[in-house]
Design a protein around this motif. Structure first.
Motif, PDB file in Angstrom:
ATOM      1  N   UNK A 281      13.378  12.608  21.913  1.00 40.16           N
ATOM      2  CA  UNK A 281      14.485  13.102  22.739  1.00 40.16           C
ATOM      3  C   UNK A 281      15.000  12.034  23.684  1.00 40.16           C
ATOM      4  N   UNK A 282      14.080  11.289  24.313  1.00 41.35           N
ATOM      5  CA  UNK A 282      14.490  10.230  25.238  1.00 41.35           C
ATOM      6  C   UNK A 282      15.224   9.115  24.505  1.00 41.35           C
ATOM      7  N   UNK A 283      14.719   8.722  23.338  1.00 40.35           N
ATOM      8  CA  UNK A 283      15.407   7.691  22.548  1.00 40.35           C
ATOM      9  C   UNK A 283      16.785   8.169  22.110  1.00 40.35           C
ATOM     10  N   UNK A 284      16.917   9.456  21.783  1.00 42.43           N
ATOM     11  CA  UNK A 284      18.227   9.999  21.412  1.00 42.43           C
ATOM     12  C   UNK A 284      19.189   9.953  22.591  1.00 42.43           C
ATOM     13  N   UNK A 361      22.933   6.287  15.114  1.00 39.49           N
ATOM     14  CA  UNK A 361      22.789   5.956  16.535  1.00 39.49           C
ATOM     15  C   UNK A 361      21.728   4.856  16.686  1.00 39.49           C
ATOM     16  N   UNK A 362      22.136   3.775  17.278  1.00 36.57           N
ATOM     17  CA  UNK A 362      21.242   2.640  17.500  1.00 36.57           C
ATOM     18  C   UNK A 362      20.786   2.609  18.962  1.00 36.57           C
ATOM     19  N   UNK A 363      19.553   2.188  19.165  1.00 34.97           N
ATOM     20  CA  UNK A 363      19.025   2.037  20.523  1.00 34.97           C
ATOM     21  C   UNK A 363      19.647   0.819  21.197  1.00 34.97           C
ATOM     22  N   UNK A 364      19.901   0.900  22.495  1.00 36.22           N
ATOM     23  CA  UNK A 364      20.457  -0.272  23.198  1.00 36.22           C
ATOM     24  C   UNK A 364      19.447  -1.411  23.238  1.00 36.22           C
TER      25      UNK A 364
END
Length: 507
Positions: A281-284, A361-364
């Protein structure tokens, strides 16, 4: 092989049907030609006979008319009237002859048709019988094909069930464009040893947010000890109040609101530590709302989080396997009816959904990320315990005179109530199942390869820990056992690593 045989039988049947159809058409054509031939012969003979009789009758009437005109020369008007009467009689004779001819032709045709229909009756019966046989054969072939399709579908479902998630586990490592991971276990051990020796370097310049995982609402002790541990050190620590059984996107939106509230309320950046689905959830939240949270989040630690998915969720909800609809109805009843959650909370942890989400969706890249995963013990002693010991503190008990709640060990022990969680054996059995079926190491729910986020620092502890160990602290620690580590200390070590990574990147 069975499919080829059925196709050969059907093609042979179609060829035989075509041959007999052509034979029936040829026979009908020959019969029709014979009927027309006999009709032409008989009609020609009948017309000849009628024509001869007409000519003879006409000749006799003409001879009588000539004799009458030669004998009656005294009255010409009478002769003319006689001739007119003979002409009208001749016309009547012709009309009678034509009507008789039509009657004869009609009767002839009826007779001929009756005769030939009687001759064609066996042929029609044969054609009807052959058509019935062909229809029956086609019906039986259709049922055979249906049975074969059902059998193939059943075999396919069995194969899909047995194959399971063999091709999906660890897909992040083989996916194109994924950044490699870096092992940070050695530095983690150093920080953990320093924390156990009293060296606490976690600064108070951040707000620390603990994010619980799936079904955390059912466990009142989830992250409670860790939060209290950080609060005693004077650190601002919070547990995210989210509905853990909601979908990943819903929780990402709630976490985004929660992080912004903490940031604007304290003026400090937020350090995130998510366990299990909480890490997902946090990564999303960081992936979907990267622009809004870019300067508000200092780091993210995913603890035993199925970032790539988990075979447990995929094997339960996989479509096309044996009893997939029944299993889904059971899970919907448990999650939606009993827990009042959303079935998408479990669906979002399947490999199919995770591949779709990670691809979109990619992580920053500017936020440091740590992936922590462990391996559960499958020893017979762990399976036989059937329990996980934790404790609950009761702060509402009355304080006795002269009692110091913060420093009196006896008072602290008196307020601790042991709580038994029958999950250790379940985690051990699940880890054993995943090891025997897929040959993968796991903590009971998440495989080690699926917990590694691309581009992150990976921490792999030497001690065997199941999936639930990190969120519950031990009720009783052996002071002589130097290997006994508290979950709170491990969380502190992970967050300390995040702080160091952030400082290194900023420099």
């Amino acid at each position: 092989m069975a499919n080829n045989n059925v196709s050969a039988i059907c093609s042979c049947c179609s060829e035989m049907d075509g041959i007999f159809s052509r034979l029936l058409i040829l026979t009908s054509s020959i019969t029709r030609r014979l009927i027309e031939f006999f009709e032409d012969i008989l009609l020609r003979d009948v017309n000849r006979l009628l024509r001869d009789s007409e000519i003879n009758s006409y000749g006799q009437s003409q001879t009588s008319a000539t004799y009458a005109s030669s004998s009656r020369d005294c009255n010409s008007d009478t002769s003319i009237a006689f001739l007119d009467r003979n002409a009208s009689d001749l016309d009547d004779h012709h009309s009678l002859t034509n009507s008789g001819l039509e009657i004869v032709n009609r009767n002839y045709h009826r007779g001929v048709r009756f005769i030939f229909k009687g001759l064609m009756l066996p042929l029609y019966c044969f054609e009807f019988a052959w058509g019935s046989v062909i229809a029956s054969w086609r019906c039986s072939c259709y049922h055979m094909r249906c049975m074969q399709a059902n059998m193939q579908s059943f075999v396919s479902r069995i194969v899909k069930t047995l194959h399971g998630s063999s091709d999906d586990i660890g897909w992040l490592q083989s996916a194109p464009g994924m950044a490699p991971v870096e092992d940070g276990s050695a530095r983690f051990v150093e920080l953990l040893q320093g924390i156990r020796n009293g060296l606490h370097k976690l600064p108070d310049s951040f707000v620390y947010l603990l994010i619980p995982g799936l079904f955390s609402n059912l466990g009142p002790l989830y992250f409670v000890s860790t939060k209290r541990f950080f609060s005693k050190m004077g650190l601002a620590c919070h547990i995210a109040k989210i509905h853990s059984e909601a979908s990943v996107e819903q929780n990402a939106w709630e976490l985004k609101q929660y992080i912004e509230e903490l940031y604007w309320g304290s003026g400090k950046r937020v350090m995130l530590l998510g366990h299990s689905k909480g890490g997902v959830d946090a990564a999303a939240a960081l992936s979907i709302y990267s622009e809004e949270l870019r300067d508000k989040v200092a780091g993210l630690a995913l603890v035993q989080s199925p970032y790539g998915g988990t075979p447990i969720a995929s094997d339960i909800l996989r479509e096309g396997q044996v009893a997939d609809k029944e299993t889904r109805r059971i899970m919907e009843f448990l999650i939606c009816k009993l827990i009042k959650g959303d079935i998408r909370a479990l669906e979002d942890l399947t490999y199919e959904k995770r591949k779709e989400f990670v691809g979109a969706h990619k992580l920053p890249e500017n936020i440091p990320i740590i992936s922590f995963h462990s391996e559960a013990s499958v020893a017979p002693g762990v399976i036989a315990t059937l329990s996980h010991i934790a404790h609950a503190e009761l702060p509402w008990l009355p304080q006795f005179p002269g009692e110091d709640r913060e420093n009196d060990d006896f008072a602290l022990a008196a307020r601790k109530v042991p709580v038994v969680f029958p999950v250790s054996a379940a985690m051990a059995l699940s880890a054993l199942h995943l090891q025997l079926r897929y040959g993968e190491k796991s903590d009971g729910l998440v495989t080690c390869r699926d917990a590694e986020v691309p581009g992150s620092i990976v921490v792999k502890p030497e001690r065997k820990l199941d999936h639930s160990w990190m969120v519950y602290s031990s009720w009783k620690k052996d002071p002589e056992d130097s290997s006994e580590v508290d979950a709170c200390e491990m969380c502190e070590a992970l967050l300390t690593m995040l702080v160091e990574l952030g400082e290194e990147r900023s420099n």
